[in-house]
Write a protein that holds these residues in place. Structure first.
Motif, PDB file in Angstrom:
ATOM      1  N   MET A   1       0.830  -1.186   0.000  1.00 48.61           N
ATOM      2  CA  MET A   1       0.000   0.000   0.000  1.00 48.61           C
ATOM      3  C   MET A   1       0.870   1.242   0.000  1.00 48.61           C
ATOM      4  N   ALA A   2       0.526   2.187  -0.823  1.00 51.30           N
ATOM      5  CA  ALA A   2       1.243   3.454  -0.880  1.00 51.30           C
ATOM      6  C   ALA A   2       0.691   4.390   0.183  1.00 51.30           C
ATOM      7  N   ASN A   3       1.569   5.137   0.825  1.00 51.74           N
ATOM      8  CA  ASN A   3       1.138   6.079   1.847  1.00 51.74           C
ATOM      9  C   ASN A   3       1.172   7.494   1.303  1.00 51.74           C
ATOM     10  N   HIS A  11      -4.853   1.664  -0.961  1.00 56.18           N
ATOM     11  CA  HIS A  11      -4.747   0.229  -1.222  1.00 56.18           C
ATOM     12  C   HIS A  11      -4.232   0.001  -2.639  1.00 56.18           C
ATOM     13  N   ASP A  12      -3.379  -0.998  -2.825  1.00 53.97           N
ATOM     14  CA  ASP A  12      -2.790  -1.293  -4.136  1.00 53.97           C
ATOM     15  C   ASP A  12      -3.846  -1.540  -5.212  1.00 53.97           C
ATOM     16  N   ASP A  13      -4.992  -2.083  -4.826  1.00 49.49           N
ATOM     17  CA  ASP A  13      -6.068  -2.355  -5.771  1.00 49.49           C
ATOM     18  C   ASP A  13      -6.586  -1.070  -6.427  1.00 49.49           C
ATOM     19  N   CYS A  14      -6.501   0.065  -5.715  1.00 47.48           N
ATOM     20  CA  CYS A  14      -6.951   1.346  -6.270  1.00 47.48           C
ATOM     21  C   CYS A  14      -6.124   1.710  -7.502  1.00 47.48           C
ATOM     22  N   LYS A  15      -4.817   1.625  -7.360  1.00 46.00           N
ATOM     23  CA  LYS A  15      -3.936   1.951  -8.486  1.00 46.00           C
ATOM     24  C   LYS A  15      -4.108   0.951  -9.621  1.00 46.00           C
ATOM     25  N   LEU A  16      -4.225  -0.336  -9.295  1.00 43.54           N
ATOM     26  CA  LEU A  16      -4.404  -1.372 -10.308  1.00 43.54           C
ATOM     27  C   LEU A  16      -5.671  -1.125 -11.131  1.00 43.54           C
ATOM     28  N   GLN A  40      -7.329   3.718   5.174  1.00 43.96           N
ATOM     29  CA  GLN A  40      -6.878   3.582   3.793  1.00 43.96           C
ATOM     30  C   GLN A  40      -8.005   3.886   2.811  1.00 43.96           C
ATOM     31  N   THR A  93      -2.244  10.815  -6.437  1.00 42.91           N
ATOM     32  CA  THR A  93      -1.412   9.701  -6.037  1.00 42.91           C
ATOM     33  C   THR A  93      -1.643   8.466  -6.897  1.00 42.91           C
ATOM     34  N   LEU A  94      -2.800   8.355  -7.548  1.00 37.28           N
ATOM     35  CA  LEU A  94      -3.061   7.208  -8.421  1.00 37.28           C
ATOM     36  C   LEU A  94      -2.376   7.358  -9.766  1.00 37.28           C
TER      37      LEU A  94
END
Length: 96
Positions: A1-3, A11-16, A40, A93-94
């Motif tokens: 997870m990126a802060n 959450h990594d799923d957001c960027k994916l 998050q 951030t995404l």
């Protein structure tokens, strides 16, 4: 997870999911929400490519804050089909 600088994790799923929308046009929109207990940002809803702007706005709660991206299709004056991704209110951030 990126802060993020605020201490809220994304959450990594957001960027994916965002990258899938951007590169493959897999979704018409994505709605994100802040999960307070986990501190998050998570994916709350994915709109299929056939969904409309009305479907998107109907998926947003009237009394709670959300982040969202929407893939908007339009035709230019030159009759060219275009698409533009809008983020509401903004998800830098995404995109990094």
């Amino acid at each position: 997870m990126a802060n993020a600088a605020s201490g809220m994790a994304v959450h990594d799923d957001c960027k994916l999911k965002f990258l899938e929308l951007k590169a493959k046009r897999t979704y018409r929109f994505i709605v994100f929400k802040i999960e307070e207990k986990q501190k998050q940002v998570i994916v709350e809803k994915l709109g299929e490519p056939t969904k409309s702007y009305e479907d998107f706005t109907a998926s947003l709660p009237a009394d709670e804050c959300r982040y969202a991206v929407y893939d908007f299709d339009f035709v230019t004056e030159e009759n060219c089909q275009k698409s533009r991704i809008f983020s509401l209110p903004g998800l830098p951030t995404l995109q990094e």
